[in-house]
Design an enzyme around this catalytic site. Structure first.
Site, mmCIF file in Angstrom:
data_model
loop_
_atom_site.group_PDB
_atom_site.id
_atom_site.type_symbol
_atom_site.label_atom_id
_atom_site.label_comp_id
_atom_site.label_asym_id
_atom_site.label_seq_id
_atom_site.Cartn_x
_atom_site.Cartn_y
_atom_site.Cartn_z
ATOM 1 N N GLY A 47 -3.501 -2.653 0.517
ATOM 2 C CA GLY A 47 -3.846 -2.513 -0.903
ATOM 3 C C GLY A 47 -2.826 -3.189 -1.787
ATOM 4 C CG ASN A 48 -3.802 -4.445 -5.285
ATOM 5 O OD1 ASN A 48 -3.926 -3.688 -6.246
ATOM 6 N ND2 ASN A 48 -4.833 -5.096 -4.741
ATOM 7 N NE ARG A 49 4.567 -2.846 -5.651
ATOM 8 C CZ ARG A 49 5.310 -1.841 -5.177
ATOM 9 N NH1 ARG A 49 5.196 -0.645 -5.706
ATOM 10 N NH2 ARG A 49 6.143 -2.045 -4.180
ATOM 11 C CB ALA B 138 -5.368 -6.234 -8.193
#
Length: 412
Positions: A211-213, A279
């Site tokens: 995943g990402n932030r 994102a």
């Protein structure tokens, strides 16, 4: 520079949602605003004056015959930097539209020369009644802001459109109007808008993912502002922090990049504007383990093979219909090959979008924050720096650019 706190008048109408005005009041005072609560007599049947006084630190009155020497019915409105009405009942909207001034709140509405915003809350039948619709249209024609209510649970067992917007959303829009008093014109009416938000997750096994932030806050702000500017908004939301659904927007939840791709493509078929603020993971595991991947001292560490995800923005550009505006977002860092802007300019040329919002990320910037900054790049080569400010303010800047682009195209 003055150190005076912005002065906000928080009008409170006599509806069951009046209790939520306390959350709005708390949010405004904690963010550094001087708030004067002006309820109607009916509102005090739901929340007592002592509660509003304790939370605001200011006295609470409803009539024009208290503190007469100070001419409250004129002074309160004239001294305000912003007036909010939370909740705005059908009765209050009718009084405001027709200039009826029979208490301190309605006289304040007549004397205010600052931005005024109404946040409606009522049963669906009342919101949809022709009299209410006419009153809302009249108020908007005078430059006042009447926001779209949310849809959901009302009083009793009823559900539908007419629910008060989430208090956090009201506070965000209040900050926006203080910064940009004309940030919420009804200039997107009739437009179908699709916004993606949040971060996708690509599963490795039943408990882990890539995943990402991304928090989703910027995408939600874009959807929120678009809905309040009159657009028909579909928000495709991947994983986000605990965010209230924007009032007036339809929300579809997804998880992976492929799920987001399919949802955006379906929604974009008849959209006038598509904004890819999500994102999206560039890669996904080539295979997903059916059980949790275990650590083992007598087995080698697992090797994870990645496959490339589809470029959703590039596909949207390739398949776009005539006149459709497509906006991309880019989170960039500088490196030995170029600066943030160098990489962003190359990405805009490569993707073929009409507009690209560029955020410099890292060191606590952009992801998960309340504020944002960056640059807005256009396909015609123009560039606009976006100073640090609330994410709703960046959203308003982007929608200004979109409407300007559409107007220029119509003139060709």
């Amino acid at each position: 520079m003055s150190d005076r706190k912005p002065r906000i008048v928080l009008g409170v109408g006599g509806g069951i949602a009046a209790y939520k005005a306390c959350e709005v009041l708390r949010g405004l005072t904690e963010s550094g605003h001087d708030v004067r609560v002006v309820p109607t007599e009916a509102a005090l049947n739901f929340v007592g004056a002592a509660t509003f006084e304790a939370l605001s630190g200011n006295p609470v009155h409803t009539g024009v015959f208290t503190e007469v020497p100070e001419v409250q019915h004129v002074r309160v409105g004239k001294e305000a930097d912003l007036v909010l009405v939370v909740p705005a009942t059908a009765n209050l909207l009718a009084k405001a539209a027709h200039g009826i001034a029979d208490d301190l709140l309605t006289t304040t509405l007549l004397t205010a020369r600052c931005p005024v915003a109404f946040f409606p809350a009522m049963h669906t039948e009342m919101w949809e009644h022709p009299a209410t619709r006419d009153n809302v249209a009249l108020l908007r024609s005078r430059g006042l802001v009447v926001t779209e209510p949310a849809a959901g649970r009302l009083t009793g067992v009823d559900t539908g459109k007419g629910r008060l917007a989430d208090p956090r959303e009201i506070v965000d829009l209040a900050r926006l109007l203080l910064d940009e008093p004309r940030a919420l014109p009804r200039d997107l009416e009739g437009l179908r808008v699709v916004v993606s938000a949040g971060g996708t997750r690509e599963p490795l096994d039943p408990v882990r993912y890539l995943g990402n932030r991304s928090s989703g806050k910027q995408g939600f702000a874009l959807a929120r502002v678009a809905a309040q500017r009159g657009a028909d908004v579909t928000l495709i939301a991947a994983h986000t922090v605990d965010l209230p659904s924007p009032a007036g927007a339809k929300v579809e939840r997804v998880s992976s990049a492929e799920e987001l791709r399919k949802a955006v493509q379906a929604a974009a078929v008849d959209a006038d504007v598509v904004v890819m603020a999500a994102a999206v993971a560039d890669f996904r595991p080539a295979s997903r383990a059916t059980s949790k991947i275990k650590k083992s001292d007598d087995q080698p560490d697992p090797v994870i093979t990645l496959d490339r995800n589809a470029d959703i923005l590039a596909e949207l550009v390739q398949d776009r219909r005539a006149g459709q505006v497509i906006v991309g977002f880019a989170a960039e860092t500088g490196d030995e090959h170029g600066s943030v802007l160098d990489h962003a300019r190359a990405k805009l040329r490569r993707k073929g979008a009409d507009l690209l919002v560029v955020n410099a990320v890292g060191d606590g910037k952009a992801f998960g924050t309340e504020d944002n900054s960056g640059w807005l790049l256009a396909a015609d080569g123009t560039e606009q720096a976006i100073p640090l400010g609330a994410k709703a303010r960046l959203a308003a800047t982007l929608w200004d650019a979109v409407t300007g682009l559409r107007q220029r195209r119509l003139q060709l």
